[in-house]
Write a protein that holds these residues in place. Structure first.
Motif, PDB file in Angstrom:
ATOM      1  N   PRO A   6       0.822  -1.206   0.000  1.00  0.00           N
ATOM      2  CA  PRO A   6       0.000   0.000   0.000  1.00  0.00           C
ATOM      3  C   PRO A   6       0.858   1.258   0.000  1.00  0.00           C
ATOM      4  O   PRO A   6       1.975   1.275   0.517  1.00  0.00           O
ATOM      5  N   ALA A   7       0.318   2.314  -0.594  1.00  0.00           N
ATOM      6  CA  ALA A   7       1.031   3.586  -0.654  1.00  0.00           C
ATOM      7  C   ALA A   7       1.051   4.236   0.732  1.00  0.00           C
ATOM      8  O   ALA A   7       0.006   4.380   1.350  1.00  0.00           O
ATOM      9  N   PRO A   8       2.236   4.631   1.232  1.00  0.00           N
ATOM     10  CA  PRO A   8       2.287   5.256   2.554  1.00  0.00           C
ATOM     11  C   PRO A   8       1.775   6.696   2.550  1.00  0.00           C
ATOM     12  O   PRO A   8       1.411   7.229   3.588  1.00  0.00           O
ATOM     13  N   ARG A   9       1.768   7.336   1.370  1.00  0.00           N
ATOM     14  CA  ARG A   9       1.339   8.739   1.277  1.00  0.00           C
ATOM     15  C   ARG A   9       0.470   8.942   0.048  1.00  0.00           C
ATOM     16  O   ARG A   9       0.576   8.197  -0.932  1.00  0.00           O
ATOM     17  N   LEU A  10      -0.366   9.960   0.107  1.00  0.00           N
ATOM     18  CA  LEU A  10      -1.232  10.310  -1.009  1.00  0.00           C
ATOM     19  C   LEU A  10      -0.875  11.697  -1.522  1.00  0.00           C
ATOM     20  O   LEU A  10      -0.666  12.623  -0.718  1.00  0.00           O
ATOM     21  N   PRO A  11      -0.809  11.867  -2.850  1.00  0.00           N
ATOM     22  CA  PRO A  11      -0.537  13.206  -3.394  1.00  0.00           C
ATOM     23  C   PRO A  11      -1.804  14.054  -3.382  1.00  0.00           C
ATOM     24  O   PRO A  11      -2.889  13.580  -3.703  1.00  0.00           O
TER      25      PRO A  11
END
Length: 412
Positions: free
Chosen positions: A288-293
């Motif tokens: 899973p992506a740790p951060r979202l843009p």
């Protein structure tokens, strides 16, 4: 600047501007996290309190000024001055409350708002009628307009910023002093020139005496004070959220007597259980992506997925809510679902994803349901009928309900 002014009314005008700014900003801070009708109501309320605060401060300042005793106020220009103020405040807040505002949009809104505040002031000034003419010093006019624009920019930045108690108070005080500074700067460049022939400036038209204006201003001061006091009243929903503490050992919510699905009202929830990342026969899922843009006024920023409360589809993009406000994300709703940890996030609706650990309340509504997510600005997300069973299972409600039913069966 204050020569000849009543110091008590000057102080009152500054206090009114601060209270109006505090009430307006406290409402405006909730706009970006509010859905639908609530968004429009909060926008209207914020614009109304800011406009009433600015306009009332202006006329309290007029009552404090050493103007000729026989002065009256023409009703039409006085009303028009308020309408100008309310209109430009509402338009400016609307422009910066839709989407993630760019720096150009914020500056444009500030120029519009500043010009509107200055226009309100000078239209109101020229609503004065008496045996005099009014003259203005051009440098003071330009300086007052500059102060109004800078004040508007600072106010809009305060609106867009994350708000906590101290920052909101400081922003409101700075805003109130700046708005008052604009007014008294303009007043210092204004001069009453007696008419030699004894004629009356702006003769004709419906007019009101200073006593009538004083009554109107007093009523508006009461409205602002009432709104300020109401903004300080704790939200019962937030108190209930704070009271519904989670027991980290037992994994249940303290004080919950039963976990059956409520037909009416909101129910506090037990600690949710994380779902596995994959099942038998399913391909392994990417990390899973740790951060979202998210898009900001000056570029792309990143927020931790742990801070995300919900994701809402918006055409080919999404809106990410971090508990305070929504911000635009370049991912689609499907891309966001694929990137987020399925142990923490669940697609509860074709247009909504929620972070299960941040769900604090759930309520059945029609064929579907509503979940509420925590944060400085709690917000609600709809759950489709097809997703109710999954959401209940992820929250532990279905399991507890089944255990209660089994226990009753054994007792029987």
């Amino acid at each position: 600047m204050f020569e000849g002014h009543d110091p008590y009314l000057v102080a009152l005008s500054v206090v009114i501007a601060i209270l109006g700014g505090y009430t307006g900003f406290s409402l405006a801070a909730r706009i970006r996290g509010a859905p639908g009708v609530s968004h429009r109501v909060l926008l209207a309320g914020a614009a109304a309190f800011l406009a009433v605060g600015i306009w009332t401060m202006h006329f309290v300042g007029m009552l404090a000024a050493p103007i000729p005793a026989d002065t009256v106020y023409l009703v039409l220009p006085t009303i028009v001055s308020f309408l100008i103020c309310a209109l430009v405040v509402g338009i400016s807040l609307f422009f910066v409350s839709i989407g993630e505002p760019s720096l150009r949009r914020v500056v444009s809104s500030a120029v519009l708002l500043g010009a509107g505040i200055a226009s309100m002031h000078y239209v109101g000034i020229h609503g004065l009628a008496g045996h005099f003419a009014i003259e203005h010093d051009t440098p003071m006019i330009l300086l007052s307009i500059l102060i109004a624009v800078v004040t508007a920019y600072g106010g809009l930045c305060a609106f867009l910023a994350r708000q906590d108690g101290i920052r909101l108070i400081v922003s409101s005080i700075a805003y109130g002093i700046a708005v008052s500074g604009m007014h008294y700067t303009a007043m210092s460049g204004m001069h009453f020139v007696p008419l030699a022939d004894g004629s009356q400036h702006h003769a004709g038209g419906l007019a009101a005496s200073q006593q009538i204006l004083s009554v109107v201003v007093a009523l508006l001061c009461f409205v602002i004070a009432a709104g300020f006091l109401l903004s300080l009243v704790p939200d019962p929903r937030r108190q209930a959220m704070a009271a519904a503490t989670i027991d980290p050992v037992a994994g249940t919510t303290a004080g919950v007597a039963q976990a059956s699905w409520p037909e009416h009202g909101l129910a506090p929830l037990p600690r949710p259980m994380s779902a596995p990342l994959g099942g038998l026969g399913q391909p392994p899922r990417a990390a899973p992506a740790p951060r979202l843009p998210v898009e900001g006024a000056n570029g792309t920023h990143f927020i931790n997925s742990a801070d995300v409360r919900s994701v809402r589809a918006d055409a080919h993009y999404t809106r990410v809510h971090d508990g305070t406000r929504e911000r635009m994300c370049p991912w689609s709703i499907s891309e966001a679902e694929a990137q987020l940890d399925p142990g923490l996030f669940v697609r509860v609706h074709r247009s909504h994803i929620v972070a299960i650990p941040h769900v604090t309340f759930v309520r059945k509504e029609g064929d579907g349901a509503i979940v509420e997510l925590d944060g400085p600005s709690p917000h609600r997300v709809p759950v489709s009928r097809a997703k109710i069973a999954e959401v209940k299972a992820r929250l532990g409600l279905a399991r507890r309900h089944a255990q209660s039913a089994a226990g009753l069966g054994r007792e029987a």
